[in-house]
Design a protein around this motif. Structure first.
Motif, PDB file in Angstrom:
ATOM      1  N   ASP A  87      -0.376   2.960  -8.027  1.00 44.51           N
ATOM      2  CA  ASP A  87      -0.898   1.808  -8.753  1.00 44.51           C
ATOM      3  C   ASP A  87      -0.467   0.552  -8.003  1.00 44.51           C
ATOM      4  OD1 ASP A  87      -1.986   0.117 -10.573  1.00 44.51           O
ATOM      5  OD2 ASP A  87      -0.556   0.553 -12.184  1.00 44.51           O
ATOM      6  N   ALA A  88      -1.338   0.073  -7.121  1.00 44.77           N
ATOM      7  CA  ALA A  88      -1.011  -1.067  -6.270  1.00 44.77           C
ATOM      8  C   ALA A  88      -0.793  -2.329  -7.091  1.00 44.77           C
ATOM      9  CB  ALA A  88      -2.110  -1.284  -5.238  1.00 44.77           C
ATOM     10  N   VAL A  89      -1.553  -2.504  -8.146  1.00 46.57           N
ATOM     11  CA  VAL A  89      -1.417  -3.697  -8.985  1.00 46.57           C
ATOM     12  C   VAL A  89      -0.025  -3.736  -9.613  1.00 46.57           C
ATOM     13  CG1 VAL A  89      -2.316  -4.870 -11.026  1.00 46.57           C
ATOM     14  CG2 VAL A  89      -3.891  -3.809  -9.419  1.00 46.57           C
ATOM     15  N   GLU A  90       0.458  -2.588 -10.045  1.00 43.26           N
ATOM     16  CA  GLU A  90       1.781  -2.525 -10.657  1.00 43.26           C
ATOM     17  C   GLU A  90       2.875  -2.832  -9.628  1.00 43.26           C
ATOM     18  OE1 GLU A  90       4.721  -2.043 -13.557  1.00 43.26           O
ATOM     19  OE2 GLU A  90       2.590  -2.452 -13.683  1.00 43.26           O
ATOM     20  N   ILE A  91       2.709  -2.362  -8.405  1.00 41.70           N
ATOM     21  CA  ILE A  91       3.701  -2.638  -7.361  1.00 41.70           C
ATOM     22  C   ILE A  91       3.714  -4.125  -7.016  1.00 41.70           C
ATOM     23  CG2 ILE A  91       4.273  -2.217  -4.927  1.00 41.70           C
ATOM     24  CD1 ILE A  91       3.407   0.686  -5.410  1.00 41.70           C
ATOM     25  N   VAL A  92       2.535  -4.734  -6.935  1.00 44.88           N
ATOM     26  CA  VAL A  92       2.474  -6.177  -6.673  1.00 44.88           C
ATOM     27  C   VAL A  92       3.099  -6.946  -7.834  1.00 44.88           C
ATOM     28  CG1 VAL A  92       0.909  -8.135  -6.377  1.00 44.88           C
ATOM     29  CG2 VAL A  92       0.493  -6.020  -5.132  1.00 44.88           C
ATOM     30  N   ARG A  93       2.821  -6.522  -9.056  1.00 49.08           N
ATOM     31  CA  ARG A  93       3.394  -7.194 -10.227  1.00 49.08           C
ATOM     32  C   ARG A  93       4.917  -7.086 -10.219  1.00 49.08           C
ATOM     33  NH1 ARG A  93       5.724  -6.539 -14.724  1.00 49.08           N
ATOM     34  NH2 ARG A  93       5.713  -4.273 -14.684  1.00 49.08           N
ATOM     35  N   LEU A  94       5.426  -5.896  -9.955  1.00 57.99           N
ATOM     36  CA  LEU A  94       6.879  -5.728  -9.903  1.00 57.99           C
ATOM     37  C   LEU A  94       7.505  -6.582  -8.799  1.00 57.99           C
ATOM     38  CD1 LEU A  94       7.258  -1.873 -10.395  1.00 57.99           C
ATOM     39  CD2 LEU A  94       8.045  -3.649 -11.948  1.00 57.99           C
ATOM     40  N   THR A  95       6.850  -6.643  -7.656  1.00 53.62           N
ATOM     41  CA  THR A  95       7.381  -7.399  -6.528  1.00 53.62           C
ATOM     42  C   THR A  95       7.437  -8.887  -6.833  1.00 53.62           C
ATOM     43  OG1 THR A  95       6.444  -5.769  -5.016  1.00 53.62           O
ATOM     44  CG2 THR A  95       7.101  -7.871  -4.065  1.00 53.62           C
ATOM     45  N   THR A  96       6.385  -9.398  -7.447  1.00 49.61           N
ATOM     46  CA  THR A  96       6.280 -10.843  -7.633  1.00 49.61           C
ATOM     47  C   THR A  96       6.872 -11.346  -8.938  1.00 49.61           C
ATOM     48  OG1 THR A  96       4.066 -10.564  -8.551  1.00 49.61           O
ATOM     49  CG2 THR A  96       4.242 -11.019  -6.188  1.00 49.61           C
ATOM     50  N   GLN A  97       7.048 -10.486  -9.922  1.00 51.26           N
ATOM     51  CA  GLN A  97       7.455 -10.984 -11.230  1.00 51.26           C
ATOM     52  C   GLN A  97       8.785 -10.433 -11.729  1.00 51.26           C
ATOM     53  OE1 GLN A  97       4.188 -10.466 -13.922  1.00 51.26           O
ATOM     54  NE2 GLN A  97       2.836 -11.786 -12.732  1.00 51.26           N
ATOM     55  N   THR A  98       9.432  -9.561 -10.973  1.00 46.24           N
ATOM     56  CA  THR A  98      10.722  -9.032 -11.399  1.00 46.24           C
ATOM     57  C   THR A  98      11.711  -9.056 -10.230  1.00 46.24           C
ATOM     58  OG1 THR A  98      10.162  -6.752 -10.804  1.00 46.24           O
ATOM     59  CG2 THR A  98       9.651  -7.454 -13.064  1.00 46.24           C
ATOM     60  N   LEU A  99      12.963  -8.929 -10.554  1.00 46.97           N
ATOM     61  CA  LEU A  99      14.016  -8.822  -9.542  1.00 46.97           C
ATOM     62  C   LEU A  99      14.676  -7.454  -9.668  1.00 46.97           C
ATOM     63  CD1 LEU A  99      15.752 -12.304  -9.798  1.00 46.97           C
ATOM     64  CD2 LEU A  99      14.362 -11.441  -7.914  1.00 46.97           C
ATOM     65  N   PRO A 100      15.078  -6.873  -8.558  1.00 44.64           N
ATOM     66  CA  PRO A 100      15.764  -5.583  -8.636  1.00 44.64           C
ATOM     67  C   PRO A 100      17.186  -5.754  -9.173  1.00 44.64           C
ATOM     68  CG  PRO A 100      15.670  -6.341  -6.377  1.00 44.64           C
ATOM     69  CD  PRO A 100      14.871  -7.321  -7.183  1.00 44.64           C
ATOM     70  N   GLY A 116       8.178   5.091  -7.653  1.00 46.97           N
ATOM     71  CA  GLY A 116       7.909   6.516  -7.491  1.00 46.97           C
ATOM     72  C   GLY A 116       6.914   6.853  -6.397  1.00 46.97           C
ATOM     73  N   VAL A 117       6.784   5.973  -5.402  1.00 47.93           N
ATOM     74  CA  VAL A 117       5.904   6.241  -4.265  1.00 47.93           C
ATOM     75  C   VAL A 117       6.736   6.174  -2.989  1.00 47.93           C
ATOM     76  CG1 VAL A 117       3.852   5.346  -5.417  1.00 47.93           C
ATOM     77  CG2 VAL A 117       5.239   3.811  -4.055  1.00 47.93           C
ATOM     78  N   SER A 118       6.116   6.436  -1.858  1.00 46.55           N
ATOM     79  CA  SER A 118       6.848   6.419  -0.596  1.00 46.55           C
ATOM     80  C   SER A 118       7.049   4.984  -0.101  1.00 46.55           C
ATOM     81  CB  SER A 118       6.105   7.224   0.464  1.00 46.55           C
ATOM     82  OG  SER A 118       4.918   6.560   0.821  1.00 46.55           O
ATOM     83  N   GLU A 119       8.014   4.833   0.800  1.00 49.62           N
ATOM     84  CA  GLU A 119       8.267   3.523   1.396  1.00 49.62           C
ATOM     85  C   GLU A 119       7.045   3.035   2.172  1.00 49.62           C
ATOM     86  OE1 GLU A 119      11.881   3.600   3.725  1.00 49.62           O
ATOM     87  OE2 GLU A 119      12.674   5.123   2.382  1.00 49.62           O
ATOM     88  N   ALA A 120       6.375   3.948   2.844  1.00 49.41           N
ATOM     89  CA  ALA A 120       5.193   3.585   3.627  1.00 49.41           C
ATOM     90  C   ALA A 120       4.085   3.048   2.721  1.00 49.41           C
ATOM     91  CB  ALA A 120       4.695   4.789   4.417  1.00 49.41           C
ATOM     92  N   SER A 121       3.957   3.627   1.547  1.00 50.65           N
ATOM     93  CA  SER A 121       2.938   3.147   0.610  1.00 50.65           C
ATOM     94  C   SER A 121       3.255   1.734   0.147  1.00 50.65           C
ATOM     95  CB  SER A 121       2.840   4.067  -0.602  1.00 50.65           C
ATOM     96  OG  SER A 121       2.416   5.340  -0.213  1.00 50.65           O
ATOM     97  N   VAL A 122       4.521   1.482  -0.151  1.00 48.07           N
ATOM     98  CA  VAL A 122       4.933   0.132  -0.554  1.00 48.07           C
ATOM     99  C   VAL A 122       4.666  -0.838   0.584  1.00 48.07           C
ATOM    100  CG1 VAL A 122       6.900  -1.310  -1.193  1.00 48.07           C
ATOM    101  CG2 VAL A 122       6.652   0.962  -2.185  1.00 48.07           C
ATOM    102  N   ARG A 123       4.986  -0.436   1.803  1.00 45.19           N
ATOM    103  CA  ARG A 123       4.769  -1.290   2.971  1.00 45.19           C
ATOM    104  C   ARG A 123       3.289  -1.610   3.146  1.00 45.19           C
ATOM    105  NH1 ARG A 123       6.911   1.993   6.454  1.00 45.19           N
ATOM    106  NH2 ARG A 123       9.017   1.587   5.743  1.00 45.19           N
ATOM    107  N   ARG A 124       2.427  -0.605   2.975  1.00 44.72           N
ATOM    108  CA  ARG A 124       0.980  -0.835   3.113  1.00 44.72           C
ATOM    109  C   ARG A 124       0.473  -1.790   2.040  1.00 44.72           C
ATOM    110  NH1 ARG A 124       0.781   4.750   4.447  1.00 44.72           N
ATOM    111  NH2 ARG A 124       0.450   5.252   2.256  1.00 44.72           N
ATOM    112  N   ILE A 125       0.942  -1.619   0.816  1.00 44.12           N
ATOM    113  CA  ILE A 125       0.491  -2.481  -0.281  1.00 44.12           C
ATOM    114  C   ILE A 125       0.975  -3.909  -0.057  1.00 44.12           C
ATOM    115  CG2 ILE A 125       0.754  -2.929  -2.763  1.00 44.12           C
ATOM    116  CD1 ILE A 125       0.851   0.178  -3.086  1.00 44.12           C
ATOM    117  N   TRP A 126       2.208  -4.076   0.363  1.00 46.68           N
ATOM    118  CA  TRP A 126       2.717  -5.420   0.635  1.00 46.68           C
ATOM    119  C   TRP A 126       1.933  -6.077   1.761  1.00 46.68           C
ATOM    120  CZ3 TRP A 126       8.790  -4.930   0.539  1.00 46.68           C
ATOM    121  CH2 TRP A 126       9.205  -4.819  -0.789  1.00 46.68           C
ATOM    122  N   LYS A 127       1.631  -5.321   2.805  1.00 43.66           N
ATOM    123  CA  LYS A 127       0.882  -5.881   3.931  1.00 43.66           C
ATOM    124  C   LYS A 127      -0.526  -6.274   3.513  1.00 43.66           C
ATOM    125  CE  LYS A 127      -0.414  -5.018   8.700  1.00 43.66           C
ATOM    126  NZ  LYS A 127      -0.379  -4.101   9.817  1.00 43.66           N
TER     127      LYS A 127
END
Length: 157
Positions: A87-100, A116-127
């Motif tokens: 869920d790319a939208v959820e990853i973008v939302r977590l990145t921009t609206q929350t802090l770890p 719950g996804v791979s690091e590469a998937s997060v990297r692709r979505i961020w890019k």
């Protein structure tokens, strides 16, 4: 002994299937099945078709029976592979609206562990969305609930 179902093609059906079997834009699976149907319409047995095409008899039988039942060659279900669950939208939302927890910004590893996804998937979505929280000295968390839609509009320009 079982016999293969007979296949009779009209002139238009034969023309369409010949076009599918020789087209450069169809998948290999569709082209192979089209050739099987054409050979079956000529009255060849499953064994003869399998030997002529150097494939298994089961594949010939499966393709022939699907065609007889009425399922179109192009409408055959794709095989293999997993369904996409990212869920790319959820990853973008977590990145921009929350802090770890215990950190100032997200890293690919921490986001991957939370989402719950791979690091590469997060990297692709961020890019794809132009996000670089790991390179920013200070990273502001957006409180805008419509931030993801606005980000997609800006990145899409």
């Amino acid at each position: 002994m079982r016999t293969a179902p007979k296949i009779k093609l009209s002139a238009q059906e034969e023309k369409d299937i010949k076009q599918l079997s020789t087209s450069n834009t169809t998948t290999v699976r569709i082209a192979r099945c089209s050739k099987i149907i054409l050979l079956a319409a000529q009255g060849k047995t499953n064994l003869q078709i399998a030997e002529a095409m150097n494939i298994g008899r089961n594949q010939v039988s499966r393709c022939r029976s699907r065609y007889v039942v009425g399922s179109a060659i192009e409408k055959d279900l794709p095989r293999g592979g997993r369904r996409q669950t990212i869920d790319a939208v959820e990853i973008v939302r977590l990145t921009t609206q929350t802090l770890p927890d215990n950190a100032t910004h997200w890293s690919t590893r921490s986001m991957a562990a939370v989402s719950g996804v791979s690091e590469a998937s997060v990297r692709r979505i961020w890019k794809a969305n132009g996000l670089k929280p790991h390179l920013e000295k200070t990273f502001k968390v957006s409180r805008d609930p419509n931030f993801v839609e606005k980000l997609e509009d800006i990145v899409g320009l």
